[in-house]
Design a protein around this motif. Structure first.
Motif, PDB file in Angstrom:
ATOM      1  N   THR A 164     -90.466 -47.542  29.384  1.00 57.43           N
ATOM      2  CA  THR A 164     -90.277 -46.994  30.733  1.00 57.43           C
ATOM      3  C   THR A 164     -88.905 -47.404  31.247  1.00 57.43           C
ATOM      4  OG1 THR A 164     -91.313 -48.950  31.727  1.00 57.43           O
ATOM      5  CG2 THR A 164     -92.751 -47.073  31.242  1.00 57.43           C
ATOM      6  N   ASP A 165     -88.064 -47.850  30.350  1.00 54.90           N
ATOM      7  CA  ASP A 165     -86.798 -48.492  30.678  1.00 54.90           C
ATOM      8  C   ASP A 165     -85.713 -47.452  30.967  1.00 54.90           C
ATOM      9  OD1 ASP A 165     -85.456 -51.382  30.304  1.00 54.90           O
ATOM     10  OD2 ASP A 165     -84.070 -49.863  29.548  1.00 54.90           O
ATOM     11  N   ARG A 166     -85.077 -47.553  32.129  1.00 51.33           N
ATOM     12  CA  ARG A 166     -84.067 -46.554  32.487  1.00 51.33           C
ATOM     13  C   ARG A 166     -82.848 -46.645  31.576  1.00 51.33           C
ATOM     14  NH1 ARG A 166     -79.463 -45.653  35.442  1.00 51.33           N
ATOM     15  NH2 ARG A 166     -79.355 -43.621  36.471  1.00 51.33           N
ATOM     16  N   PHE A 167     -82.400 -47.864  31.277  1.00 50.07           N
ATOM     17  CA  PHE A 167     -81.190 -48.036  30.493  1.00 50.07           C
ATOM     18  C   PHE A 167     -81.337 -47.398  29.123  1.00 50.07           C
ATOM     19  CE2 PHE A 167     -78.243 -50.212  27.685  1.00 50.07           C
ATOM     20  CZ  PHE A 167     -77.096 -50.333  28.450  1.00 50.07           C
ATOM     21  N   TRP A 168     -82.442 -47.684  28.421  1.00 52.83           N
ATOM     22  CA  TRP A 168     -82.602 -47.189  27.061  1.00 52.83           C
ATOM     23  C   TRP A 168     -83.265 -45.825  26.995  1.00 52.83           C
ATOM     24  CZ3 TRP A 168     -79.591 -48.695  23.510  1.00 52.83           C
ATOM     25  CH2 TRP A 168     -79.090 -50.000  23.522  1.00 52.83           C
ATOM     26  N   ASN A 169     -84.167 -45.514  27.913  1.00 53.26           N
ATOM     27  CA  ASN A 169     -84.826 -44.203  27.852  1.00 53.26           C
ATOM     28  C   ASN A 169     -83.833 -43.058  27.968  1.00 53.26           C
ATOM     29  OD1 ASN A 169     -87.434 -44.845  27.313  1.00 53.26           O
ATOM     30  ND2 ASN A 169     -88.262 -44.339  29.314  1.00 53.26           N
ATOM     31  N   GLN A 170     -82.863 -43.207  28.871  1.00 53.35           N
ATOM     32  CA  GLN A 170     -81.912 -42.102  29.018  1.00 53.35           C
ATOM     33  C   GLN A 170     -81.070 -41.923  27.761  1.00 53.35           C
ATOM     34  OE1 GLN A 170     -79.231 -42.759  32.284  1.00 53.35           O
ATOM     35  NE2 GLN A 170     -78.477 -44.723  31.534  1.00 53.35           N
ATOM     36  N   THR A 222     -96.820 -55.862  28.727  1.00 52.70           N
ATOM     37  CA  THR A 222     -96.053 -54.945  29.563  1.00 52.70           C
ATOM     38  C   THR A 222     -94.869 -55.685  30.167  1.00 52.70           C
ATOM     39  OG1 THR A 222     -98.043 -53.693  30.126  1.00 52.70           O
ATOM     40  CG2 THR A 222     -96.113 -53.387  31.551  1.00 52.70           C
ATOM     41  N   GLN A 223     -93.683 -55.128  29.954  1.00 54.82           N
ATOM     42  CA  GLN A 223     -92.471 -55.698  30.549  1.00 54.82           C
ATOM     43  C   GLN A 223     -92.043 -54.860  31.747  1.00 54.82           C
ATOM     44  OE1 GLN A 223     -89.053 -57.242  28.466  1.00 54.82           O
ATOM     45  NE2 GLN A 223     -90.025 -56.910  26.478  1.00 54.82           N
ATOM     46  N   GLN A 224     -91.609 -55.560  32.809  1.00 57.77           N
ATOM     47  CA  GLN A 224     -91.023 -54.910  33.982  1.00 57.77           C
ATOM     48  C   GLN A 224     -89.731 -55.635  34.319  1.00 57.77           C
ATOM     49  OE1 GLN A 224     -94.753 -55.420  36.312  1.00 57.77           O
ATOM     50  NE2 GLN A 224     -94.493 -53.253  36.845  1.00 57.77           N
ATOM     51  N   ASN A 225     -88.635 -54.909  34.295  1.00 60.50           N
ATOM     52  CA  ASN A 225     -87.354 -55.541  34.614  1.00 60.50           C
ATOM     53  C   ASN A 225     -86.316 -54.462  34.916  1.00 60.50           C
ATOM     54  OD1 ASN A 225     -85.937 -54.716  32.080  1.00 60.50           O
ATOM     55  ND2 ASN A 225     -87.423 -56.083  31.106  1.00 60.50           N
ATOM     56  N   TYR A 277     -90.369 -56.526  19.898  1.00 61.79           N
ATOM     57  CA  TYR A 277     -91.416 -57.511  19.630  1.00 61.79           C
ATOM     58  C   TYR A 277     -91.531 -57.791  18.137  1.00 61.79           C
ATOM     59  CZ  TYR A 277     -92.894 -56.135  24.336  1.00 61.79           C
ATOM     60  OH  TYR A 277     -92.925 -55.853  25.676  1.00 61.79           O
ATOM     61  N   ALA A 278     -92.058 -58.964  17.834  1.00 62.94           N
ATOM     62  CA  ALA A 278     -92.359 -59.323  16.451  1.00 62.94           C
ATOM     63  C   ALA A 278     -93.542 -60.282  16.455  1.00 62.94           C
ATOM     64  CB  ALA A 278     -91.146 -59.955  15.772  1.00 62.94           C
ATOM     65  N   GLN A 279     -94.127 -60.487  15.268  1.00 67.06           N
ATOM     66  CA  GLN A 279     -95.368 -61.244  15.200  1.00 67.06           C
ATOM     67  C   GLN A 279     -95.491 -61.980  13.886  1.00 67.06           C
ATOM     68  OE1 GLN A 279     -98.772 -58.724  15.760  1.00 67.06           O
ATOM     69  NE2 GLN A 279    -100.270 -60.394  15.663  1.00 67.06           N
ATOM     70  N   ASN A 280     -96.019 -63.181  13.959  1.00 60.38           N
ATOM     71  CA  ASN A 280     -96.417 -63.941  12.785  1.00 60.38           C
ATOM     72  C   ASN A 280     -97.768 -64.576  13.105  1.00 60.38           C
ATOM     73  OD1 ASN A 280     -96.728 -65.476  10.511  1.00 60.38           O
ATOM     74  ND2 ASN A 280     -94.985 -66.833  10.886  1.00 60.38           N
ATOM     75  N   GLY A 281     -98.824 -63.860  12.766  1.00 62.58           N
ATOM     76  CA  GLY A 281    -100.157 -64.348  13.099  1.00 62.58           C
ATOM     77  C   GLY A 281    -100.353 -64.419  14.611  1.00 62.58           C
ATOM     78  N   ARG A 282    -100.585 -65.636  15.119  1.00 64.78           N
ATOM     79  CA  ARG A 282    -100.799 -65.821  16.565  1.00 64.78           C
ATOM     80  C   ARG A 282     -99.492 -66.042  17.326  1.00 64.78           C
ATOM     81  NH1 ARG A 282    -105.051 -70.118  18.226  1.00 64.78           N
ATOM     82  NH2 ARG A 282    -103.520 -71.469  17.215  1.00 64.78           N
ATOM     83  N   ASP A 283     -98.384 -66.059  16.614  1.00 68.58           N
ATOM     84  CA  ASP A 283     -97.077 -66.192  17.269  1.00 68.58           C
ATOM     85  C   ASP A 283     -96.560 -64.803  17.629  1.00 68.58           C
ATOM     86  OD1 ASP A 283     -97.215 -68.907  16.841  1.00 68.58           O
ATOM     87  OD2 ASP A 283     -95.885 -68.886  15.106  1.00 68.58           O
ATOM     88  N   ILE A 284     -96.372 -64.563  18.908  1.00 68.37           N
ATOM     89  CA  ILE A 284     -95.864 -63.280  19.396  1.00 68.37           C
ATOM     90  C   ILE A 284     -94.470 -63.507  19.975  1.00 68.37           C
ATOM     91  CG2 ILE A 284     -96.230 -61.333  20.957  1.00 68.37           C
ATOM     92  CD1 ILE A 284     -98.363 -61.608  18.782  1.00 68.37           C
ATOM     93  N   TYR A 285     -93.486 -62.815  19.409  1.00 70.36           N
ATOM     94  CA  TYR A 285     -92.095 -62.975  19.829  1.00 70.36           C
ATOM     95  C   TYR A 285     -91.690 -61.831  20.759  1.00 70.36           C
ATOM     96  CZ  TYR A 285     -91.590 -66.248  15.893  1.00 70.36           C
ATOM     97  OH  TYR A 285     -91.722 -67.308  15.020  1.00 70.36           O
ATOM     98  N   VAL A 286     -91.055 -62.205  21.872  1.00 68.67           N
ATOM     99  CA  VAL A 286     -90.427 -61.221  22.752  1.00 68.67           C
ATOM    100  C   VAL A 286     -88.926 -61.401  22.586  1.00 68.67           C
ATOM    101  CG1 VAL A 286     -90.175 -60.363  25.103  1.00 68.67           C
ATOM    102  CG2 VAL A 286     -92.357 -61.369  24.371  1.00 68.67           C
ATOM    103  N   ASN A 287     -88.291 -60.446  21.912  1.00 71.71           N
ATOM    104  CA  ASN A 287     -86.885 -60.592  21.554  1.00 71.71           C
ATOM    105  C   ASN A 287     -85.925 -59.888  22.500  1.00 71.71           C
ATOM    106  OD1 ASN A 287     -87.043 -62.289  19.314  1.00 71.71           O
ATOM    107  ND2 ASN A 287     -87.496 -60.604  17.923  1.00 71.71           N
ATOM    108  N   LEU A 288     -86.265 -58.681  22.907  1.00 72.70           N
ATOM    109  CA  LEU A 288     -85.394 -57.922  23.797  1.00 72.70           C
ATOM    110  C   LEU A 288     -86.131 -57.628  25.095  1.00 72.70           C
ATOM    111  CD1 LEU A 288     -83.784 -55.363  21.307  1.00 72.70           C
ATOM    112  CD2 LEU A 288     -82.859 -57.560  22.080  1.00 72.70           C
ATOM    113  N   PHE A 289     -85.373 -57.522  26.154  1.00 76.53           N
ATOM    114  CA  PHE A 289     -85.954 -57.353  27.486  1.00 76.53           C
ATOM    115  C   PHE A 289     -85.762 -55.905  27.925  1.00 76.53           C
ATOM    116  CE2 PHE A 289     -84.278 -61.798  27.240  1.00 76.53           C
ATOM    117  CZ  PHE A 289     -85.495 -62.360  26.857  1.00 76.53           C
ATOM    118  N   ILE A 290     -86.754 -55.092  27.567  1.00 77.70           N
ATOM    119  CA  ILE A 290     -86.710 -53.658  27.785  1.00 77.70           C
ATOM    120  C   ILE A 290     -88.056 -53.247  28.368  1.00 77.70           C
ATOM    121  CG2 ILE A 290     -86.472 -51.406  26.671  1.00 77.70           C
ATOM    122  CD1 ILE A 290     -84.706 -52.732  24.559  1.00 77.70           C
TER     123      ILE A 290
END
Length: 668
Positions: A36-42, A460-463, A431-444
């Motif tokens: 839902t990101d304006r910067f990347w969606n456009q 869900t990210q909101q920014n 996002y990325a994942q290793n089992g129960r480890d959930i990584y949030v890498n980019l803020f989109i």
């Protein structure tokens, strides 16, 4: 329409066979992330509605499609310039396939099928597919040998073409479920398996990418011969005899990363795009085979590149002669080359390095490249491009390698079609994942869907990133679950301009990033650059984080003479520049004294919406009539680097002197 089970430029097994080894961390596939990101969606939408159609149209109007049609008829004359022009169609199909996976489009789907039919008709009975030879094998250009693959180790690009075909075919199969393009690619790959390998033909591909493509076919089919051949091609490097006394980079193997075996290489060297594809292929093969020598080599090479061979806005490949890396600390501004394809390759490689090691520094480099030196390569209109990405443009200096304005297409148009395939894949890097480890890498902004122990999890990210540092993450598990949420704390928010001493902040800001859980500040540990929050999560849990958006003055290592006494400007992940349009027609005459303070303002109607920096500074002015040189006060307006050259041709600069110590007089 079949959903992707394979992440676009990385991994994730599709086939039913048991894959014993792989990247320890798996990215969340881009089709499971809705933006839902304006910067990347456009940008993604512009790529879908403008860039992809324009790319196909130019493939037709420039003769790239005609080459395939003539190859099918086995007559005519190759009608474009380079034998690798075939790949522009392959890459555009790849980007169109990613777009189809996100946005079904019957008209585009039908058109892609028509292109695949044309490609298939050009394929020879044994699987060979290379229009520059098939059209008229008795009359080939100087880049080709008289026989197949005779000049592969130089510049025929036969295996390069194959690699991009495999990547396009894999994307198309996974997006649509159709095998029409995949079958063409597999027939060609089987020919390579029969032709190359131990006891067969030996060659180090002149332009890498076939290694990455073979890995993708291996992931789809489980055919180990494809993985073995990818490794064979990598291991072939460093065994050809070159003229070791020659200083010409193309005659000693360095240009092709072929001067020594890959496991003995320690520096980023040679043609920058070839290098990125090689190192990405090495990472893929290392992940799938456990080759520790490959890992040791690419770790050393990464440290060399980030510590000594990268520009402040994330670009690589400083030298135009050979489109290559220079020596250590050879990063000139006036002649910076910085090919867009090299930036795209840098994103590919750093994503893979993260998947291997789980360290945020790789995503820091990926983000810097993505938001700056990569998207600078495509205009805001989606149909104008930079092949090279300059660091400064001055009216009194012209260089043949430095582009001052964007072009709609190039004779060698690898960069526009690479942008086509990169843009719709952006959600797969979040996002990325290793089992129960959930990584949030980019803020989109948007939602990501994944599973933890076979239970659904939605984040869900909101920014308003990258303009605002306020970030919010809502965690919605299907039912309460234990997991380790790992949110990247960017290096730029921890006084680190880049993960090395190549660039640094002039004035460090010691400000710990505050994290709140359900409205209350919490203590957290940082592991490998990630804030780790371990708990039993319930539906609706909310994490908030505020990243400091100070305007930072970036200074360079003393070993970079072009940047001595100068600063660059950074806010969040965005690097800034001054452009002629906002600064009285000049950019190279601006001085930013040490005591300068900056203000920021978001301007929604400027350049599709950007935050600009303003400051009271000095400018050097020449009165030609009076023959005087003076300084005067003026207001600087700095814009994000990525959006320069969208309003015409004129001066631009990234680095600003803090004071004037010397003036060189130029008369013309």
């Amino acid at each position: 329409m079949k959903k992707f089970c394979l992440v676009i430029f990385t991994c994730c097994s599709l086939a039913a066979f048991a894959q014993k080894q792989d990247y320890p961390i798996q990215p969340v596939t881009f089709t499971n992330v809705k933006l839902t990101d304006r910067f990347w969606n456009q940008r993604i939408e512009t790529n879908r509605t403008v860039t992809i159609p324009a790319s196909f149209a130019r493939c037709e109007s420039t003769g790239r499609v005609k080459n395939f049609q003539m190859a099918a008829e086995r007559q005519g004359k190759f009608c474009t310039t380079y034998p690798f022009d075939d790949t522009d169609i392959y890459k555009t199909i790849e980007g169109a396939s990613y777009s189809l996976a996100l946005h079904p489009d019957k008209k585009l789907d039908h058109y892609v099928d028509s292109m695949i039919t044309i490609i298939g008709n050009a394929q020879e009975p044994d699987g060979y597919l290379y229009t520059a030879r098939t059209i008229d094998p008795l009359h080939v250009g100087p880049w080709l040998g008289k026989q197949r693959w005779e000049k592969e180790q130089e510049n025929s690009h036969e295996l390069y073409n194959a690699g991009h075909m495999y990547e396009g075919a894999a994307a198309h199969f996974l997006a649509t479920g159709k095998r029409n393009f995949l079958n063409i690619a597999l027939k060609n790959a089987d020919l390579l398996v029969r032709t190359f390998g131990p006891g067969k033909r030996h060659v180090a591909p002149g332009h890498q990418v076939v290694e990455m493509g073979l890995v993708k076919l291996y992931r789809i089919t489980g055919k180990k011969e494809y993985l073995d051949l990818a490794k064979f091609f990598i291991d072939e490097r460093g065994h050809k005899e070159y003229n070791k006394k020659s200083k010409i980079v193309t005659e000693n193997g360095v240009y092709w990363q072929d001067d020594k075996p890959v496991i003995d290489q320690t520096e980023a060297e040679g043609h920058a795009v070839r290098a990125m594809y090689l190192y990405s292929g090495m990472a893929d093969v290392a992940a799938l085979t456990g080759d520790k020598q490959y890992l040791a080599a690419i770790d050393k090479i990464w440290n060399n590149m980030v510590g000594k061979k990268m520009y402040v806005q994330g670009s690589i490949g400083a030298v135009g002669d050979g489109e290559r890396f220079g020596d250590n600390y050879e990063l000139p501004n006036a002649t910076a080359y910085n090919e867009t394809c090299a930036a795209i390759g840098n994103v590919f490689w750093n994503q893979r390095m993260f998947l291997l090691h789980g360290e945020s520094k790789y995503i820091d480099v990926l983000e810097k490249t993505l938001y700056n030196g990569l998207i600078s390569g495509v205009g805001l209109d989606g149909k104008s491009f930079f092949y090279t990405n300059a660091m400064q443009i001055h009216d009194n200096f012209n260089h043949p390698d430095i582009e001052r304005e964007r072009a709609g297409w190039f004779t060698c148009s690898c960069c526009p079609t690479n942008v086509v395939r990169l843009m719709p894949s952006i959600p797969g890097y979040i996002y990325a994942q290793n089992g129960r480890d959930i990584y949030v890498n980019l803020f989109i902004s948007g939602t990501g869907d994944m599973k933890v122990n076979n239970k659904d999890l939605k984040i869900t990210q909101q920014n308003n990133y990258p303009w605002d540092g306020g970030l919010a993450f809502t965690i919605d598990p299907a039912s309460s679950m234990d997991l380790n949420l790992k949110i990247r704390i960017p290096g730029w928010a921890q006084n680190q301009a880049i993960p090395s001493d190549l660039y640094s902040y002039q004035t460090p800001v010691n400000q710990k990033v505050e994290i709140k859980l359900n409205g209350k500040a919490i203590n957290y540990q940082i592991e490998k650059g990630y804030a780790v929050i371990s708990r039993k999560w319930k539906k609706g849990d909310k994490v908030e984080m505020n990243l400091p958006m100070n305007v930072q003055r970036v200074i360079a290592n003393d070993k970079l003479p072009d940047d001595a006494g100068k600063i660059a400007l950074q806010r969040g992940p965005i690097m800034y520049c001054a452009e002629w349009k906002d600064n009285d027609g000049k950019a190279g005459n601006i001085i930013i004294p040490q005591n300068t303070t900056f203000t920021t303002a978001y301007e929604p109607t400027l350049l599709n919406g950007v935050t600009v920096l303003k400051a009271d500074v000095k400018s050097v002015n020449i009165d030609e009539a009076a023959q005087t040189v003076t300084t005067q006060n003026k207001t600087l307006t700095a814009i994000p680097y990525y959006c320069w050259a969208n309003r015409g041709k004129g001066e631009m600069t990234v680095w600003f002197p803090e004071q004037v110590k010397y003036i060189e007089l130029i008369a013309r």
